[in-house]
Write a protein that holds these residues in place. Sequence first.
Motif, PDB file in Angstrom:
ATOM      1  N   ARG A  92       0.834  -1.199   0.000  1.00 35.14           N
ATOM      2  CA  ARG A  92       0.000   0.000   0.000  1.00 35.14           C
ATOM      3  C   ARG A  92       0.866   1.245   0.000  1.00 35.14           C
ATOM      4  O   ARG A  92       1.978   1.230   0.530  1.00 35.14           O
ATOM      5  N   THR A  93       0.366   2.305  -0.574  1.00 33.26           N
ATOM      6  CA  THR A  93       1.003   3.616  -0.494  1.00 33.26           C
ATOM      7  C   THR A  93      -0.016   4.560   0.139  1.00 33.26           C
ATOM      8  O   THR A  93      -1.152   4.661  -0.332  1.00 33.26           O
ATOM      9  N   LEU A  94       0.393   5.204   1.222  1.00 35.66           N
ATOM     10  CA  LEU A  94      -0.520   6.050   1.984  1.00 35.66           C
ATOM     11  C   LEU A  94       0.163   7.348   2.379  1.00 35.66           C
ATOM     12  O   LEU A  94       1.369   7.382   2.646  1.00 35.66           O
ATOM     13  N   THR A  95      -0.615   8.411   2.447  1.00 40.00           N
ATOM     14  CA  THR A  95      -0.144   9.669   3.001  1.00 40.00           C
ATOM     15  C   THR A  95      -0.332   9.622   4.513  1.00 40.00           C
ATOM     16  O   THR A  95      -1.018   8.738   5.038  1.00 40.00           O
ATOM     17  N   THR A  96       0.217  10.599   5.211  1.00 35.52           N
ATOM     18  CA  THR A  96      -0.012  10.647   6.653  1.00 35.52           C
ATOM     19  C   THR A  96      -1.500  10.900   6.928  1.00 35.52           C
ATOM     20  O   THR A  96      -2.027  10.421   7.932  1.00 35.52           O
ATOM     21  N   GLY A  97      -2.169  11.617   6.044  1.00 31.64           N
ATOM     22  CA  GLY A  97      -3.619  11.800   6.192  1.00 31.64           C
ATOM     23  C   GLY A  97      -4.355  10.479   6.080  1.00 31.64           C
ATOM     24  O   GLY A  97      -5.290  10.212   6.843  1.00 31.64           O
ATOM     25  N   ASP A  98      -3.943   9.650   5.105  1.00 30.48           N
ATOM     26  CA  ASP A  98      -4.543   8.314   4.960  1.00 30.48           C
ATOM     27  C   ASP A  98      -4.279   7.482   6.217  1.00 30.48           C
ATOM     28  O   ASP A  98      -5.167   6.766   6.697  1.00 30.48           O
ATOM     29  N   LEU A  99      -3.044   7.562   6.706  1.00 31.88           N
ATOM     30  CA  LEU A  99      -2.696   6.801   7.912  1.00 31.88           C
ATOM     31  C   LEU A  99      -3.535   7.263   9.102  1.00 31.88           C
ATOM     32  O   LEU A  99      -4.006   6.444   9.888  1.00 31.88           O
ATOM     33  N   HIS A 100      -3.728   8.574   9.217  1.00 33.72           N
ATOM     34  CA  HIS A 100      -4.530   9.076  10.329  1.00 33.72           C
ATOM     35  C   HIS A 100      -5.972   8.600  10.226  1.00 33.72           C
ATOM     36  O   HIS A 100      -6.615   8.293  11.239  1.00 33.72           O
ATOM     37  N   ALA A 101      -6.496   8.489   9.012  1.00 39.69           N
ATOM     38  CA  ALA A 101      -7.851   7.972   8.835  1.00 39.69           C
ATOM     39  C   ALA A 101      -7.949   6.514   9.288  1.00 39.69           C
ATOM     40  O   ALA A 101      -8.986   6.085   9.803  1.00 39.69           O
ATOM     41  N   GLU A 102      -6.858   5.759   9.123  1.00 37.77           N
ATOM     42  CA  GLU A 102      -6.850   4.354   9.554  1.00 37.77           C
ATOM     43  C   GLU A 102      -6.523   4.196  11.034  1.00 37.77           C
ATOM     44  O   GLU A 102      -6.853   3.179  11.635  1.00 37.77           O
ATOM     45  N   LEU A 103      -5.843   5.182  11.590  1.00 36.00           N
ATOM     46  CA  LEU A 103      -5.451   5.141  13.003  1.00 36.00           C
ATOM     47  C   LEU A 103      -5.973   6.401  13.702  1.00 36.00           C
ATOM     48  O   LEU A 103      -5.194   7.214  14.221  1.00 36.00           O
ATOM     49  N   PRO A 104      -7.281   6.605  13.727  1.00 39.90           N
ATOM     50  CA  PRO A 104      -7.826   7.870  14.228  1.00 39.90           C
ATOM     51  C   PRO A 104      -7.574   8.124  15.711  1.00 39.90           C
ATOM     52  O   PRO A 104      -7.665   9.262  16.161  1.00 39.90           O
ATOM     53  N   VAL A 107       6.055   8.425  11.866  1.00 41.85           N
ATOM     54  CA  VAL A 107       6.300   8.243  10.428  1.00 41.85           C
ATOM     55  C   VAL A 107       7.694   8.781  10.088  1.00 41.85           C
ATOM     56  O   VAL A 107       8.447   8.149   9.347  1.00 41.85           O
ATOM     57  N   GLY A 108       8.056   9.916  10.660  1.00 45.15           N
ATOM     58  CA  GLY A 108       9.383  10.484  10.431  1.00 45.15           C
ATOM     59  C   GLY A 108      10.502   9.573  10.917  1.00 45.15           C
ATOM     60  O   GLY A 108      11.519   9.396  10.235  1.00 45.15           O
ATOM     61  N   VAL A 109      10.313   8.974  12.080  1.00 38.59           N
ATOM     62  CA  VAL A 109      11.317   8.038  12.617  1.00 38.59           C
ATOM     63  C   VAL A 109      11.474   6.843  11.680  1.00 38.59           C
ATOM     64  O   VAL A 109      12.591   6.421  11.356  1.00 38.59           O
ATOM     65  N   LEU A 110      10.341   6.285  11.226  1.00 37.66           N
ATOM     66  CA  LEU A 110      10.390   5.119  10.329  1.00 37.66           C
ATOM     67  C   LEU A 110      11.010   5.478   8.975  1.00 37.66           C
ATOM     68  O   LEU A 110      11.769   4.690   8.415  1.00 37.66           O
ATOM     69  N   ALA A 111      10.706   6.659   8.471  1.00 38.74           N
ATOM     70  CA  ALA A 111      11.270   7.085   7.181  1.00 38.74           C
ATOM     71  C   ALA A 111      12.774   7.333   7.312  1.00 38.74           C
ATOM     72  O   ALA A 111      13.560   6.902   6.457  1.00 38.74           O
ATOM     73  N   LEU A 127      10.336   3.215   5.808  1.00 38.67           N
ATOM     74  CA  LEU A 127       9.379   3.812   4.885  1.00 38.67           C
ATOM     75  C   LEU A 127      10.149   4.620   3.859  1.00 38.67           C
ATOM     76  O   LEU A 127      11.164   5.231   4.176  1.00 38.67           O
ATOM     77  N   GLU A 128       9.631   4.610   2.628  1.00 33.82           N
ATOM     78  CA  GLU A 128      10.234   5.463   1.605  1.00 33.82           C
ATOM     79  C   GLU A 128       9.150   6.346   1.010  1.00 33.82           C
ATOM     80  O   GLU A 128       7.984   5.955   0.913  1.00 33.82           O
ATOM     81  N   VAL A 129       9.563   7.547   0.625  1.00 36.84           N
ATOM     82  CA  VAL A 129       8.648   8.495  -0.004  1.00 36.84           C
ATOM     83  C   VAL A 129       8.526   8.113  -1.467  1.00 36.84           C
ATOM     84  O   VAL A 129       9.526   8.014  -2.173  1.00 36.84           O
ATOM     85  N   THR A 150       3.647  10.740   0.169  1.00 33.63           N
ATOM     86  CA  THR A 150       3.045   9.413   0.118  1.00 33.63           C
ATOM     87  C   THR A 150       4.142   8.413   0.410  1.00 33.63           C
ATOM     88  O   THR A 150       5.233   8.488  -0.180  1.00 33.63           O
ATOM     89  N   TYR A 151       3.870   7.478   1.321  1.00 35.76           N
ATOM     90  CA  TYR A 151       4.870   6.527   1.790  1.00 35.76           C
ATOM     91  C   TYR A 151       4.538   5.103   1.361  1.00 35.76           C
ATOM     92  O   TYR A 151       3.380   4.742   1.197  1.00 35.76           O
ATOM     93  N   ARG A 152       5.606   4.333   1.239  1.00 34.71           N
ATOM     94  CA  ARG A 152       5.515   2.897   0.973  1.00 34.71           C
ATOM     95  C   ARG A 152       6.409   2.209   1.978  1.00 34.71           C
ATOM     96  O   ARG A 152       7.481   2.697   2.341  1.00 34.71           O
ATOM     97  N   LEU A 153       5.992   1.033   2.428  1.00 33.44           N
ATOM     98  CA  LEU A 153       6.788   0.241   3.361  1.00 33.44           C
ATOM     99  C   LEU A 153       7.925  -0.449   2.613  1.00 33.44           C
ATOM    100  O   LEU A 153       7.710  -1.033   1.553  1.00 33.44           O
ATOM    101  N   VAL A 154       9.113  -0.391   3.155  1.00 39.08           N
ATOM    102  CA  VAL A 154      10.244  -1.153   2.639  1.00 39.08           C
ATOM    103  C   VAL A 154      10.227  -2.465   3.427  1.00 39.08           C
ATOM    104  O   VAL A 154      10.793  -2.564   4.514  1.00 39.08           O
ATOM    105  N   THR A 155       9.545  -3.439   2.869  1.00 37.94           N
ATOM    106  CA  THR A 155       9.228  -4.674   3.592  1.00 37.94           C
ATOM    107  C   THR A 155      10.478  -5.353   4.148  1.00 37.94           C
ATOM    108  O   THR A 155      10.485  -5.816   5.286  1.00 37.94           O
ATOM    109  N   GLU A 156      11.530  -5.411   3.351  1.00 36.30           N
ATOM    110  CA  GLU A 156      12.752  -6.098   3.790  1.00 36.30           C
ATOM    111  C   GLU A 156      13.342  -5.434   5.035  1.00 36.30           C
ATOM    112  O   GLU A 156      13.933  -6.109   5.880  1.00 36.30           O
ATOM    113  N   ALA A 157      13.207  -4.121   5.141  1.00 40.16           N
ATOM    114  CA  ALA A 157      13.779  -3.401   6.273  1.00 40.16           C
ATOM    115  C   ALA A 157      12.878  -3.456   7.509  1.00 40.16           C
ATOM    116  O   ALA A 157      13.330  -3.192   8.618  1.00 40.16           O
TER     117      ALA A 157
END
Length: 178
Positions: A23-35, A46-50, A55-57, A70-77
């Motif tokens: 998935r690719t999500l913005t911080t707004g999208d993430l906030h909607a999922e984690l209200p 998100v900043g710490v993970l990036a 996470l990569e932009v 918009t962020y994507r998870l770097v699964t291997e990391a």
Amino acid sequence: MASADLLLHPVRLRVVQALLGERTLTTGDLHAELPDVPVATLYRHVGVLAEAGLLEVVGERRVRGSTERTYRLVTEAASVGPEEAAGMTPEQHRRAFGTFVAALLADFDRWVDAGAAAPGGLDAARDGMGYRMTGLWLDDDEFAALVADLRQVVGDRLTNGPDGERRRCLLGTVFLPG
């Protein structure tokens, strides 16, 4: 910071889990999922993970004078490797497992809440939701074969993307010696 240290924080683990499935999500999208997570807290994690490379932009756009990423998870990391797990103390393992279970419970609660509010209510069969514990008698080679088989079955489906018909499913696994 090691992957375990990054992932042991409940908010960071939930951010990682929200991005599972390519998935690719913005911080707004993430906030909607984690209200329940305050916006400032979410941005900080998100900043710490990036910064750590989990996470990569993958996109940026200007929104009302600021930049929305918009962020994507770097699964291997975003996983704890065998060497790192081998170096964890018993207390770190307890903490890691507790964080995993807490995140799993939070996902379950979100499913229950969404189902309770949906037309027709909760329907585990319709949603494909289930949980079970099974006891197996396996020697080391049989266990290794089981893990390899599961990796193959799941791996064959990891490249599936959303297409209008598919829905995102979360699969959690736990192997415990009996």
